[in-house]
Design an enzyme around this catalytic site. Structure first.
Site, mmCIF file in Angstrom:
data_model
loop_
_atom_site.group_PDB
_atom_site.id
_atom_site.type_symbol
_atom_site.label_atom_id
_atom_site.label_comp_id
_atom_site.label_asym_id
_atom_site.label_seq_id
_atom_site.Cartn_x
_atom_site.Cartn_y
_atom_site.Cartn_z
ATOM 1 C CB SER A 1 -6.860 -29.867 -21.837
ATOM 2 O OG SER A 1 -7.876 -29.768 -22.827
ATOM 3 N NE ARG B 1 -4.773 -19.080 -25.959
ATOM 4 C CZ ARG B 1 -5.367 -20.191 -25.559
ATOM 5 N NH1 ARG B 1 -4.663 -21.161 -25.017
ATOM 6 N NH2 ARG B 1 -6.673 -20.336 -25.662
ATOM 7 C CE LYS C 1 -11.248 -25.583 -22.870
ATOM 8 N NZ LYS C 1 -10.644 -25.100 -24.119
ATOM 9 C CG ASP D 1 -12.250 -22.042 -22.328
ATOM 10 O OD1 ASP D 1 -11.469 -21.917 -21.365
ATOM 11 O OD2 ASP D 1 -11.880 -21.931 -23.518
ATOM 12 N NE ARG D 2 -7.569 -24.834 -20.622
ATOM 13 C CZ ARG D 2 -6.372 -25.340 -20.818
ATOM 14 N NH1 ARG D 2 -5.677 -25.814 -19.810
ATOM 15 N NH2 ARG D 2 -5.848 -25.371 -22.017
ATOM 16 C CG ASP E 1 -10.857 -18.513 -21.807
ATOM 17 O OD1 ASP E 1 -10.266 -19.257 -21.010
ATOM 18 O OD2 ASP E 1 -11.106 -18.836 -22.980
ATOM 19 C CD GLU F 1 -10.357 -30.533 -25.928
ATOM 20 O OE1 GLU F 1 -9.458 -30.769 -26.727
ATOM 21 O OE2 GLU F 1 -10.690 -29.390 -25.591
ATOM 22 C CB THR G 1 -5.716 -31.666 -28.792
ATOM 23 O OG1 THR G 1 -5.434 -32.875 -28.093
ATOM 24 C CG2 THR G 1 -5.691 -30.498 -27.824
ATOM 25 C CG ASP H 1 -9.867 -21.339 -18.434
ATOM 26 O OD1 ASP H 1 -11.071 -21.098 -18.319
ATOM 27 O OD2 ASP H 1 -9.300 -21.464 -19.549
ATOM 28 C CB SER I 1 -6.788 -19.927 -22.301
ATOM 29 O OG SER I 1 -7.382 -20.991 -21.629
ATOM 30 C CG HIS I 2 -4.452 -22.277 -19.604
ATOM 31 N ND1 HIS I 2 -5.072 -22.307 -20.838
ATOM 32 C CD2 HIS I 2 -3.247 -22.837 -19.774
ATOM 33 C CE1 HIS I 2 -4.258 -22.876 -21.713
ATOM 34 N NE2 HIS I 2 -3.135 -23.210 -21.088
HETATM 35 O O1 LIG Z 1 -6.503 -22.938 -23.688
HETATM 36 P P1 LIG Z 1 -7.977 -23.151 -23.823
HETATM 37 O O2 LIG Z 1 -8.718 -23.222 -22.524
HETATM 38 O O3 LIG Z 1 -8.602 -22.249 -24.834
HETATM 39 O O4 LIG Z 1 -8.080 -24.611 -24.490
HETATM 40 C C1 LIG Z 1 -7.464 -24.877 -25.719
HETATM 41 O O5 LIG Z 1 -6.311 -25.642 -25.501
HETATM 42 C C2 LIG Z 1 -6.490 -26.938 -24.998
HETATM 43 C C3 LIG Z 1 -5.108 -27.542 -24.791
HETATM 44 O O6 LIG Z 1 -4.384 -27.496 -25.948
HETATM 45 P P2 LIG Z 1 -2.839 -27.803 -25.982
HETATM 46 O O7 LIG Z 1 -2.687 -29.189 -25.431
HETATM 47 O O8 LIG Z 1 -2.498 -27.691 -27.434
HETATM 48 O O9 LIG Z 1 -2.144 -26.801 -25.100
HETATM 49 C C4 LIG Z 1 -7.356 -27.726 -25.947
HETATM 50 O O10 LIG Z 1 -7.580 -28.989 -25.436
HETATM 51 C C5 LIG Z 1 -8.652 -26.990 -26.156
HETATM 52 O O11 LIG Z 1 -9.473 -27.630 -27.068
HETATM 53 C C6 LIG Z 1 -8.413 -25.587 -26.636
HETATM 54 O O12 LIG Z 1 -9.646 -24.900 -26.704
HETATM 55 MG MG LIG Z 2 -9.563 -21.294 -21.573
#
Ligand SMILES: O=P([O-])(O)O[C@H]1O[C@H](COP(=O)(O)O)[C@@H](O)[C@H](O)[C@H]1O
Ligand SMILES: [Mg+2]
Length: 580
Positions: free
Chosen positions: A392, A46, A403, A307-308, A305, A390, A371, A303, A138-139
């Site tokens: 998150s 990212r 997720k 998944d959240r 993509d 999680e 994580t 979010d 992602s977000h």
């Molecule tokens: O960003 P996503 O939705 O792909 O989510 C990603 O990031 C989250 C937060 O990670 P960090 O605390 O390192 O920012 C993780 O919990 C998750 O497993 C991962 O897939």
């Molecule tokens: Mg995401």
């Protein structure tokens, strides 16, 4: 930044492009030079979009991935899509040409280059693809001034394990040639197959395969009947990101909810200028709707993509750590896919211990992982985990290997449908809050909160981490921290029970004798600076305290966390940017 300037890079490319025939295609061997810093974080690469749009930046990473995978990919099929953010359509064309040039025989790509992360995982599994590439940050916000990202999911639909991401990184430091098929851009706006020699691109409806997977998990007739109730209503906030088309198809067309229930359902390249992160800060419009009088009965957001997820009731926030525990506790009774019982459950280390109590009650195996969703994959493949989550805002099951935001929404709707089966229309509906409070009454409540300090200077954040490490090194069980007595302090290390691989330095933990915890981590998903995450947890089974406000209940331990870390002193921050 990249070694070598892009002008020189372009010239070199034209000058020495060699031609080779692969699968009936002309493949150009285009010289390139490595860019620094192409190491994947918690979930893929990212970076600022400005970095990604530099000549060959995306191509370098994708070529490095294909080189890392080696001969394994020859003649295979690759899934492709993204969350609809700026540069995704261009990115898809680059990836298709590289896939053809490196020996894939087929790319299955979502229409308009769209594909939610859980849908990509479902697509890979259902169509037995070799793997898939998802273009998403992602977000994180999108657009030319914000973020872009790419991640690879492997054969089971799971995020690439570290043994692969480490290899990719190694390749990015020495990549010198891009194998690019000399084919025109493919029209991604129409579903159908385009052939170039032995290579083909299939543009698919991005919802279809995912929907089929969800139908194998949930009772769609039960959900449809429930959503038809006049005394129940819902709102789903797609936050201008990828889940709009999914929510319209699944909630509206399949389950009969009114079209108006989908808020901000058209994916936009910059998420309409927003921050597609489903939490109380960034999903403020949804929060406002759910805190008004009257409000819909159920609110959810996803979010960038997909998944959240965030789940809300009327004036009620379901903490993600509670959400996975509540879903696990009710899965067998309310969700057909789990009717044989759960094989086991898992949560990431900073996630609260609410799930632990459910596991003990159900008498099923329980796992605590670092994580990152990738750590759940082996457990699921080994048949040891059915539901995981999680803090998150991630919740999922072993129906796929990512997720899954819409899975969480349909899980909650299934729980509500089942609990309200015998409640006549117009009667006292069992609400999201009722389900949560009943859960706390049975298991006790793990108060939980996360403070995020986004975009701190990396040097400051690292100093704070060093300081905490020295505190941990000197700490002994029995030491007093405010009113709390230390039981253990460490840097979390995980040994995968299936393959024995180790992950160390996964979070600094202070665990107290009453089970309370303070945890510090640096986020692995940001694109600039450092985000400090402070996780705080405290358990109570005292009926008089169950309904307290989480911030109030946690105030004393939060004070201890800020004192022990000297966070304010190191970072200059007097308050977090996001509180969950
Ligand atoms: O960003 P996503 O939705 O792909 O989510 C990603 O990031 C989250 C937060 O990670 P960090 O605390 O390192 O920012 C993780 O919990 C998750 O497993 C991962 O897939
Ligand atoms: Mg995401």
């Amino acid at each position: 930044m990249g070694a070598g300037n892009s002008k020189g890079r372009g010239k070199a490319a034209k000058a020495s492009a060699a031609m080779a025939a692969v699968a009936g295609l002309v493949v150009k061997n285009v010289p390139t030079k490595p860019y620094e810093g192409q190491k994947t974080g918690t979930s893929g690469l990212r970076k600022k979009t400005k970095e990604f749009v530099q000549e060959n930046y995306l191509a370098n990473w994708v070529q490095s991935l294909f080189s890392a995978l080696g001969d394994e990919i020859k003649g295979q099929s690759l899934g492709l899509g993204g969350d609809g953010r700026y540069f995704g359509k261009e990115g898809a064309q680059i990836i298709i040409k590289l896939a053809a040039g490196n020996g894939f025989k087929k790319v299955v790509v979502g229409q308009n280059a769209l594909m939610a992360t859980p849908a990509a995982s479902a697509l890979i599994r259902r169509r037995k693809l070799y793997g898939g590439l998802i273009m998403s940050a992602s977000h994180n916000p999108g657009g030319p001034e914000n973020d872009f990202g790419i991640k690879f999911n492997y054969t089971g639909g799971e995020p690439a394990p570290e043994r692969i991401t480490d290899k990719i990184y190694g390749e990015t430091t020495k990549v010198s040639v891009l194998n690019i098929a000399d084919i025109p851009d493919v029209d991604l706006s129409k579903v159908g197959v385009t052939k170039f020699g032995d290579f083909e691109v299939e543009v698919v409806d991005p919802v279809e395969d995912y929907l089929a997977t969800l139908k194998s998990v949930f009772d769609f007739d039960l959900l449809k009947g429930f959503l038809a109730r006049k005394d129940f209503s819902l709102v789903f906030d797609a936050m201008h990101a990828v889940t709009g088309p999914y929510a319209k198809r699944i909630l509206v067309e399949e389950l009969g909810a009114p079209a108006s229930c989908v808020k901000d359902g058209v994916p936009s390249p910059d998420f309409n200028g927003g921050h597609p992160d489903p939490n109380l800060t960034y999903a403020e419009e949804l929060v406002k709707i759910m805190w008004s009088d009257p409000s819909p009965s159920f609110g959810a957001a996803s979010d960038g993509d997909g998944d959240r997820n965030m789940i809300l009731g009327h004036k009620f926030f379901v903490n993600p750590s509670d959400s996975v525990a509540i879903i696990a506790a009710n899965a067998q009774a309310c969700i057909p896919y789990f009717k044989g019982g759960l094989k086991g459950v898992a949560r990431s280390m900073p996630t609260s211990g609410a799930l632990d109590r459910v596991a003990a009650d159900l008498n099923v195996p329980f796992f605590e992982t670092p994580t990152g969703w990738k750590f759940f994959g082996n457990l699921m493949d080994a048949g040891k985990c059915s539901v995981c989550g999680e803090e998150s805002f991630g919740t999922g099951g072993d129906h796929i290997r990512e997720k899954d935001g819409i899975f969480a929404v349909l899980s909650w709707l299934s729980i509500l449908a089942s609990k309200n089966k015998d409640v006549p229309e117009g009667g006292q509906l069992v609400t999201v809050q009722d389900v949560s409070v009943a859960h706390w009454k049975k298991y006790g409540r793990n108060f939980f909160s996360r403070y995020d300090y986004e975009e701190c200077a990396s040097a400051d954040a690292n100093k704070m981490v060093d300081h905490l490490r020295s505190v941990i090194a000197a700490a002994k069980p029995g030491d007093k921290f405010g009113e709390f007595t230390l039981s253990a302090a460490d840097d979390f290390e995980y040994t995968d029970p299936i393959d024995g691989s180790k992950a160390s330095k996964q979070g600094l933990r202070f665990i107290f004798t009453d089970g309370s915890r303070i945890i510090f981590r640096l986020s692995g998903t940001g694109s600039s600076g450092a985000t400090i995450r402070l996780y705080i947890e405290q358990y109570t089974s005292d009926p008089a305290k169950l309904l307290l406000d989480a911030q109030e209940a946690l105030a004393p331990i939060i004070k201890v966390a800020l004192e022990v870390s000297k966070l304010q002193e190191f970072t200059g921050r007097t308050s977090p940017t996001v509180i969950t």
